[in-house]
Design a protein around this motif. Structure first.
Motif, PDB file in Angstrom:
ATOM      1  N   MET A   1       0.842  -1.191   0.000  1.00 56.71           N
ATOM      2  CA  MET A   1       0.000   0.000   0.000  1.00 56.71           C
ATOM      3  C   MET A   1       0.881   1.247   0.000  1.00 56.71           C
ATOM      4  SD  MET A   1      -3.016   1.015   2.686  1.00 56.71           S
ATOM      5  CE  MET A   1      -1.873   1.047   4.066  1.00 56.71           C
ATOM      6  N   THR A   2       0.541   2.170  -0.884  1.00 57.62           N
ATOM      7  CA  THR A   2       1.340   3.379  -1.022  1.00 57.62           C
ATOM      8  C   THR A   2       1.230   4.237   0.226  1.00 57.62           C
ATOM      9  OG1 THR A   2       0.919   3.369  -3.383  1.00 57.62           O
ATOM     10  CG2 THR A   2       1.723   5.416  -2.427  1.00 57.62           C
ATOM     11  N   ASP A   3       2.368   4.659   0.722  1.00 56.34           N
ATOM     12  CA  ASP A   3       2.381   5.535   1.887  1.00 56.34           C
ATOM     13  C   ASP A   3       2.068   6.952   1.428  1.00 56.34           C
ATOM     14  OD1 ASP A   3       2.618   6.355   4.433  1.00 56.34           O
ATOM     15  OD2 ASP A   3       4.815   6.234   4.522  1.00 56.34           O
ATOM     16  N   TRP A 138      -8.902  -6.686   6.245  1.00 53.42           N
ATOM     17  CA  TRP A 138      -9.110  -7.999   5.645  1.00 53.42           C
ATOM     18  C   TRP A 138     -10.296  -8.031   4.683  1.00 53.42           C
ATOM     19  CZ3 TRP A 138     -11.911 -12.561   8.311  1.00 53.42           C
ATOM     20  CH2 TRP A 138     -11.867 -13.687   7.487  1.00 53.42           C
ATOM     21  N   LEU A 139     -11.511  -7.825   5.192  1.00 59.58           N
ATOM     22  CA  LEU A 139     -12.709  -8.064   4.397  1.00 59.58           C
ATOM     23  C   LEU A 139     -12.926  -7.075   3.267  1.00 59.58           C
ATOM     24  CD1 LEU A 139     -15.246  -8.880   7.257  1.00 59.58           C
ATOM     25  CD2 LEU A 139     -14.281 -10.505   5.639  1.00 59.58           C
ATOM     26  N   LYS A 140     -12.671  -5.800   3.506  1.00 59.57           N
ATOM     27  CA  LYS A 140     -13.070  -4.754   2.568  1.00 59.57           C
ATOM     28  C   LYS A 140     -12.482  -4.951   1.181  1.00 59.57           C
ATOM     29  CE  LYS A 140     -13.522   0.253   2.150  1.00 59.57           C
ATOM     30  NZ  LYS A 140     -13.338   1.559   2.837  1.00 59.57           N
ATOM     31  N   ARG A 141     -11.252  -5.418   1.111  1.00 61.72           N
ATOM     32  CA  ARG A 141     -10.574  -5.570  -0.188  1.00 61.72           C
ATOM     33  C   ARG A 141     -10.567  -7.012  -0.688  1.00 61.72           C
ATOM     34  NH1 ARG A 141      -6.037  -0.965  -0.241  1.00 61.72           N
ATOM     35  NH2 ARG A 141      -6.756   0.266   1.519  1.00 61.72           N
ATOM     36  N   TRP A 142     -11.267  -7.889   0.034  1.00 64.36           N
ATOM     37  CA  TRP A 142     -11.161  -9.310  -0.274  1.00 64.36           C
ATOM     38  C   TRP A 142     -12.456  -9.927  -0.781  1.00 64.36           C
ATOM     39  CZ3 TRP A 142     -12.919 -13.561   3.081  1.00 64.36           C
ATOM     40  CH2 TRP A 142     -12.579 -14.819   2.565  1.00 64.36           C
ATOM     41  N   THR A 143     -13.596  -9.497  -0.256  1.00 61.79           N
ATOM     42  CA  THR A 143     -14.849 -10.167  -0.575  1.00 61.79           C
ATOM     43  C   THR A 143     -15.994  -9.181  -0.763  1.00 61.79           C
ATOM     44  OG1 THR A 143     -16.555 -11.666   0.311  1.00 61.79           O
ATOM     45  CG2 THR A 143     -15.203 -10.500   1.903  1.00 61.79           C
ATOM     46  N   PRO A 144     -16.920  -9.479  -1.676  1.00 62.11           N
ATOM     47  CA  PRO A 144     -18.102  -8.629  -1.830  1.00 62.11           C
ATOM     48  C   PRO A 144     -19.047  -8.713  -0.636  1.00 62.11           C
ATOM     49  CG  PRO A 144     -18.253 -10.564  -3.250  1.00 62.11           C
ATOM     50  CD  PRO A 144     -16.855 -10.541  -2.704  1.00 62.11           C
ATOM     51  N   GLN A 145     -18.776  -9.657   0.260  1.00 64.59           N
ATOM     52  CA  GLN A 145     -19.560  -9.744   1.497  1.00 64.59           C
ATOM     53  C   GLN A 145     -18.969  -8.864   2.595  1.00 64.59           C
ATOM     54  OE1 GLN A 145     -22.540 -11.517   1.751  1.00 64.59           O
ATOM     55  NE2 GLN A 145     -22.198 -11.610  -0.452  1.00 64.59           N
ATOM     56  N   PHE A 194     -25.610   3.750  -7.083  1.00 66.78           N
ATOM     57  CA  PHE A 194     -25.341   4.993  -7.809  1.00 66.78           C
ATOM     58  C   PHE A 194     -23.930   5.526  -7.555  1.00 66.78           C
ATOM     59  CE2 PHE A 194     -27.742   6.113  -3.954  1.00 66.78           C
ATOM     60  CZ  PHE A 194     -26.964   7.094  -3.373  1.00 66.78           C
ATOM     61  N   MET A 195     -23.075   4.717  -6.885  1.00 65.13           N
ATOM     62  CA  MET A 195     -21.671   5.089  -6.685  1.00 65.13           C
ATOM     63  C   MET A 195     -20.743   3.985  -7.185  1.00 65.13           C
ATOM     64  SD  MET A 195     -21.638   8.117  -5.239  1.00 65.13           S
ATOM     65  CE  MET A 195     -20.024   8.263  -4.498  1.00 65.13           C
ATOM     66  N   LYS A 196     -21.223   3.147  -8.108  1.00 66.71           N
ATOM     67  CA  LYS A 196     -20.452   1.975  -8.540  1.00 66.71           C
ATOM     68  C   LYS A 196     -19.079   2.335  -9.083  1.00 66.71           C
ATOM     69  CE  LYS A 196     -20.371  -1.744 -11.944  1.00 66.71           C
ATOM     70  NZ  LYS A 196     -21.025  -2.324 -13.134  1.00 66.71           N
ATOM     71  N   GLU A 197     -19.010   3.389  -9.884  1.00 69.57           N
ATOM     72  CA  GLU A 197     -17.738   3.731 -10.527  1.00 69.57           C
ATOM     73  C   GLU A 197     -16.654   4.054  -9.512  1.00 69.57           C
ATOM     74  OE1 GLU A 197     -17.224   3.128 -13.637  1.00 69.57           O
ATOM     75  OE2 GLU A 197     -19.310   2.486 -13.691  1.00 69.57           O
ATOM     76  N   ASP A 198     -17.036   4.675  -8.380  1.00 71.13           N
ATOM     77  CA  ASP A 198     -16.073   4.969  -7.325  1.00 71.13           C
ATOM     78  C   ASP A 198     -15.417   3.689  -6.831  1.00 71.13           C
ATOM     79  OD1 ASP A 198     -15.722   7.647  -6.996  1.00 71.13           O
ATOM     80  OD2 ASP A 198     -16.737   7.783  -5.072  1.00 71.13           O
ATOM     81  N   TYR A 199     -16.226   2.683  -6.506  1.00 71.43           N
ATOM     82  CA  TYR A 199     -15.691   1.429  -5.988  1.00 71.43           C
ATOM     83  C   TYR A 199     -14.897   0.681  -7.061  1.00 71.43           C
ATOM     84  CZ  TYR A 199     -18.776   2.215  -2.000  1.00 71.43           C
ATOM     85  OH  TYR A 199     -19.391   2.742  -0.890  1.00 71.43           O
ATOM     86  N   HIS A 200     -15.337   0.783  -8.308  1.00 80.65           N
ATOM     87  CA  HIS A 200     -14.632   0.122  -9.403  1.00 80.65           C
ATOM     88  C   HIS A 200     -13.233   0.708  -9.580  1.00 80.65           C
ATOM     89  CE1 HIS A 200     -14.241  -2.122 -13.146  1.00 80.65           C
ATOM     90  NE2 HIS A 200     -13.752  -1.024 -13.697  1.00 80.65           N
ATOM     91  N   LYS A 201     -13.134   2.037  -9.576  1.00 77.54           N
ATOM     92  CA  LYS A 201     -11.838   2.701  -9.744  1.00 77.54           C
ATOM     93  C   LYS A 201     -10.894   2.365  -8.596  1.00 77.54           C
ATOM     94  CE  LYS A 201     -13.421   6.874 -10.160  1.00 77.54           C
ATOM     95  NZ  LYS A 201     -13.439   8.362 -10.300  1.00 77.54           N
ATOM     96  N   ALA A 202     -11.464   2.232  -7.389  1.00 73.99           N
ATOM     97  CA  ALA A 202     -10.631   1.976  -6.216  1.00 73.99           C
ATOM     98  C   ALA A 202     -10.292   0.499  -6.044  1.00 73.99           C
ATOM     99  CB  ALA A 202     -11.335   2.487  -4.960  1.00 73.99           C
ATOM    100  N   GLY A 203     -10.926  -0.362  -6.840  1.00 71.21           N
ATOM    101  CA  GLY A 203     -10.660  -1.789  -6.725  1.00 71.21           C
ATOM    102  C   GLY A 203     -11.282  -2.430  -5.501  1.00 71.21           C
ATOM    103  N   VAL A 204     -12.332  -1.821  -4.971  1.00 74.77           N
ATOM    104  CA  VAL A 204     -13.028  -2.385  -3.816  1.00 74.77           C
ATOM    105  C   VAL A 204     -14.085  -3.359  -4.335  1.00 74.77           C
ATOM    106  CG1 VAL A 204     -14.481  -1.894  -1.813  1.00 74.77           C
ATOM    107  CG2 VAL A 204     -12.653  -0.312  -2.455  1.00 74.77           C
ATOM    108  N   PRO A 205     -14.058  -4.627  -3.905  1.00 75.90           N
ATOM    109  CA  PRO A 205     -14.980  -5.625  -4.456  1.00 75.90           C
ATOM    110  C   PRO A 205     -16.396  -5.507  -3.900  1.00 75.90           C
ATOM    111  CG  PRO A 205     -13.642  -6.644  -2.761  1.00 75.90           C
ATOM    112  CD  PRO A 205     -13.128  -5.224  -2.917  1.00 75.90           C
ATOM    113  N   MET A 206     -17.007  -4.351  -4.074  1.00 78.59           N
ATOM    114  CA  MET A 206     -18.388  -4.186  -3.676  1.00 78.59           C
ATOM    115  C   MET A 206     -19.258  -5.068  -4.575  1.00 78.59           C
ATOM    116  SD  MET A 206     -20.134  -2.622  -1.346  1.00 78.59           S
ATOM    117  CE  MET A 206     -19.158  -1.227  -0.786  1.00 78.59           C
ATOM    118  N   LEU A 207     -20.406  -5.482  -4.083  1.00 81.16           N
ATOM    119  CA  LEU A 207     -21.270  -6.403  -4.819  1.00 81.16           C
ATOM    120  C   LEU A 207     -21.626  -5.882  -6.203  1.00 81.16           C
ATOM    121  CD1 LEU A 207     -22.687  -9.159  -4.336  1.00 81.16           C
ATOM    122  CD2 LEU A 207     -24.724  -7.868  -3.679  1.00 81.16           C
TER     123      LEU A 207
END
Length: 305
Positions: A1-3, A138-145, A194-207
């Motif tokens: 992770m970038t400091d 752990w969870l936020k960047r690993w699973t859509p759950q 309505f915020m999907k693109e934000d999570y997509h750009k950040a690489g967060v595996p939101m559902l």
């Protein structure tokens, strides 16, 4: 992770930046639900002790927020709704956020143990760990759950408030936990629609990113159906009553209706009107939780009289 550190020429941090580091809007929910859990418990607590207990629970919630911002600084810098937070904007360094998070965590847990009881303090320590480590790292960047499991962290405060008064756990506190736990996924997934693109750009595996909007819509509706029985069941316990039950039945009918409207939405229609229905259901979800806990307080007041 970038400091990420404050860059040369960045605006100097002000007091408000350090307050923002504690996620005050999230903290307000922690404070309110913890206060309700404490006040509706069947044990009288001295007002000063109650005030101090809620204050230290709030500090623990703020510490969790600071630790979350410390670890998530890289993705916060990418997402539109978070890029102006204190760390991505360069006003506060990651090292400062880490120090504040750890320091406030220790202070909050120690002081809650001294002012209330050590069971509640241990519960607060576990909640901070769960949010900062289990969810954020752990969870936020690993699973859509991530929202489903991680939502437990936001559901613990009323149990901690209850534990401050009673020193333990009961069916009432477990149902207050369930109310927030099952509310969290439809609340955040409505936002994610309505915020999907934000999570997509950040690489967060939101559902919405991993399974698409159609699947997310089905999950939202399903969770409103699962949530309703737990919310109404709370009204049949010692802290419930006719006032709470009336409020809960109306709110759950509206929330299920909103979930059904989201489920039936055509994506093209949603894009055309700027996700108006999804945004309306998201706003309803905010009122849903607030009014449920307000109804518990009102029911307690009516019962006292």
């Amino acid at each position: 992770m970038t400091d990420i550190h404050a860059y040369e020429g960045a605006p100097e941090a002000e007091f408000g930046d350090y307050v923002a580091l504690l996620k005050p809007r999230v903290m307000s929910l922690v404070v309110f639900t913890a206060m309700v859990g404490l006040l509706v418990a069947p044990v009288d607590v001295h007002p000063f002790i109650a005030f101090c207990a809620v204050l230290f629970i709030a500090l623990g919630g703020g510490a969790s927020g600071a630790l979350n911002m410390w670890y998530d600084a890289d993705i916060d810098a990418v997402m539109l709704r978070t890029r102006n937070r204190p760390i991505p904007s360069g006003r506060v360094t990651r090292d400062e956020a880490l120090a504040i998070g750890i320091g406030l965590s220790g202070l909050a847990v120690m002081m809650l143990g001294l002012v209330a009881n050590w069971f509640a303090a241990g519960f607060l320590a576990f909640t901070i760990f769960f949010y900062a480590v289990v969810y954020t790292i752990w969870l936020k960047r690993w699973t859509p759950q991530n929202i489903v499991i991680g939502g437990a962290a936001g559901a613990f405060p009323p149990m901690i408030g209850w534990a401050c008064a009673t020193g333990g756990i009961s069916i009432e506190s477990l149902l207050m936990f369930a109310l927030i736990f099952f509310w969290t996924p439809p609340h955040f997934w409505a936002l994610a629609l309505f915020m999907k693109e934000d999570y997509h750009k950040a690489g967060v595996p939101m559902l919405t990113v991993t399974h698409g909007r159609a699947t997310t819509r089905r999950h939202i509706f399903a969770y409103t159906l699962v949530l309703a029985p737990f919310a109404i069941w709370l009204g049949l316990t010692s802290i419930g009553g006719p006032l709470y039950l009336t409020v809960s039945v109306v709110l759950n009918a509206l929330f299920i209706r909103g979930g059904w409207q989201i489920l039936r939405r055509d994506e093209d229609a949603a894009i055309a009107d700027g996700y108006a229905v999804e945004k309306r259901v998201f706003r309803l979800s905010l009122m849903y939780l607030f009014l449920h806990f307000l109804a518990l307080l009102a029911q307690d007041w009516v019962g006292t009289w």
